[in-house]
Motif scaffolding. Sequence first.
Motif, short mmCIF file in Angstrom:
data_model
loop_
_atom_site.label_atom_id
_atom_site.label_comp_id
_atom_site.label_asym_id
_atom_site.label_seq_id
_atom_site.Cartn_x
_atom_site.Cartn_y
_atom_site.Cartn_z
N ASN A 77 -2.43 -5.26 -1.20
CA ASN A 77 -3.56 -5.71 -2.03
C ASN A 77 -3.81 -4.74 -3.17
N GLY A 78 -3.61 -3.46 -2.89
CA GLY A 78 -3.84 -2.45 -3.91
C GLY A 78 -2.88 -2.54 -5.07
N ILE A 79 -1.62 -2.88 -4.80
CA ILE A 79 -0.65 -2.95 -5.90
C ILE A 79 -0.93 -4.15 -6.79
N ARG A 80 -1.50 -5.23 -6.23
CA ARG A 80 -1.90 -6.35 -7.08
C ARG A 80 -3.07 -5.93 -7.99
N CYS A 81 -4.01 -5.18 -7.42
CA CYS A 81 -5.12 -4.67 -8.23
C CYS A 81 -4.62 -3.73 -9.31
N GLY A 107 8.67 -4.68 -7.89
CA GLY A 107 8.46 -5.51 -9.07
C GLY A 107 7.21 -6.37 -8.93
N ILE A 108 6.46 -6.50 -10.02
CA ILE A 108 5.21 -7.26 -10.04
C ILE A 108 5.23 -8.23 -11.21
N GLU A 109 4.71 -9.43 -10.99
CA GLU A 109 4.61 -10.41 -12.06
C GLU A 109 3.22 -11.03 -12.07
N LEU A 110 2.56 -10.96 -13.22
CA LEU A 110 1.26 -11.61 -13.40
C LEU A 110 1.49 -13.08 -13.69
N GLN A 111 0.92 -13.95 -12.86
CA GLN A 111 1.13 -15.39 -12.98
C GLN A 111 0.14 -16.00 -13.97
N PRO A 112 0.50 -17.14 -14.59
CA PRO A 112 -0.41 -17.80 -15.54
C PRO A 112 -1.75 -18.20 -14.92
N GLN A 115 -2.95 -15.29 -10.48
CA GLN A 115 -2.42 -14.68 -9.26
C GLN A 115 -1.39 -13.59 -9.63
N VAL A 116 -1.09 -12.75 -8.68
CA VAL A 116 -0.10 -11.69 -8.88
C VAL A 116 0.97 -11.83 -7.80
N LYS A 117 2.24 -11.91 -8.22
CA LYS A 117 3.36 -12.00 -7.29
C LYS A 117 4.06 -10.65 -7.23
N VAL A 118 4.30 -10.19 -6.00
CA VAL A 118 4.90 -8.87 -5.81
C VAL A 118 6.19 -9.01 -4.99
#
Length: 286
Positions: A77-81, A107-112, A115-118
């Motif tokens: 959860n922290g890495i999405r934050c 790797g992290i991707e900010l979704q349209p 949401q955040v995909k990790v």
Amino acid sequence: MTVSFTKYHGLGNDFILIDNRHLPQPIVTPEQAIKLCDRNFGIGANGVIFALPRQEQADYTMRIFNSDGSESEMCGNGIRCLAKFIAEIDNDNKTKYKIYTGAGLLGIELQPDGQVKVDMGQPKLLASEIPTTLGIGNGDEKIVNQTVEVAGKSWSVTCVNMGNPHCITFVENVIDIALEIVGPQFEHHSVFPERTNTEFIQVISPNYVKMRVWERGAGATLACGTGACASVVAGVLTQRNENKVTVELPGGCLEIEWSTTDQKVYMTGPAEKVFTGVINESIISS
């Protein structure tokens, strides 16, 4: 000393984010982090996360101090934050980042849709990798449906390392678990030399489960991203769920997939900004 911060949460798992790009070491000590995380005398959080300068091929380096002052390898959860936080301070419309953590490069991707995909990497399954002394003792076996005695009861557990150690047990109803009693006993059990996070899982269907968690260094929390990932892996190993599952936590839901192609685990979920502020020196002074 004053320190600017931003408060974020991922499904109620809340963190103090600090821009630490100017120095390679955290500007707040573990002892100070304990004070900042105090919900009565500090800001209140499950941990303090630092955005440090890049290492290797990474855009940033992540470090996290838990609310008890211990340091975790990483936090789902922290890495999405952190992803939302660095996107804000960079302000360059970038949507993909590589973050160096104690669990490796992620790797992290900010979704349209916000949401955040990790990309959480491949789970580690051997006893020596968890680490745990459960099993036959040579460390090169998977810990699946092994028995451990906790709180005067025998529990069937499966262990997974998702960058940090997890012990997963499947139960009839997660509400019935006395989390504040059994959680600490799992965390500090002698079979886990580096302590452990513990997840209690109720399978609703092959692609939907409920989870409660006792986190190493933070206690009972509303969500745990690495725990959700580890639980889906454990469910696949014990043939209880499919490889793509919605995990319902007290704070909300995460979408978890253990890919059959690259064997990596992918986590998708929200991260929300709460407020910004400045830490007063009196809060963190000895």
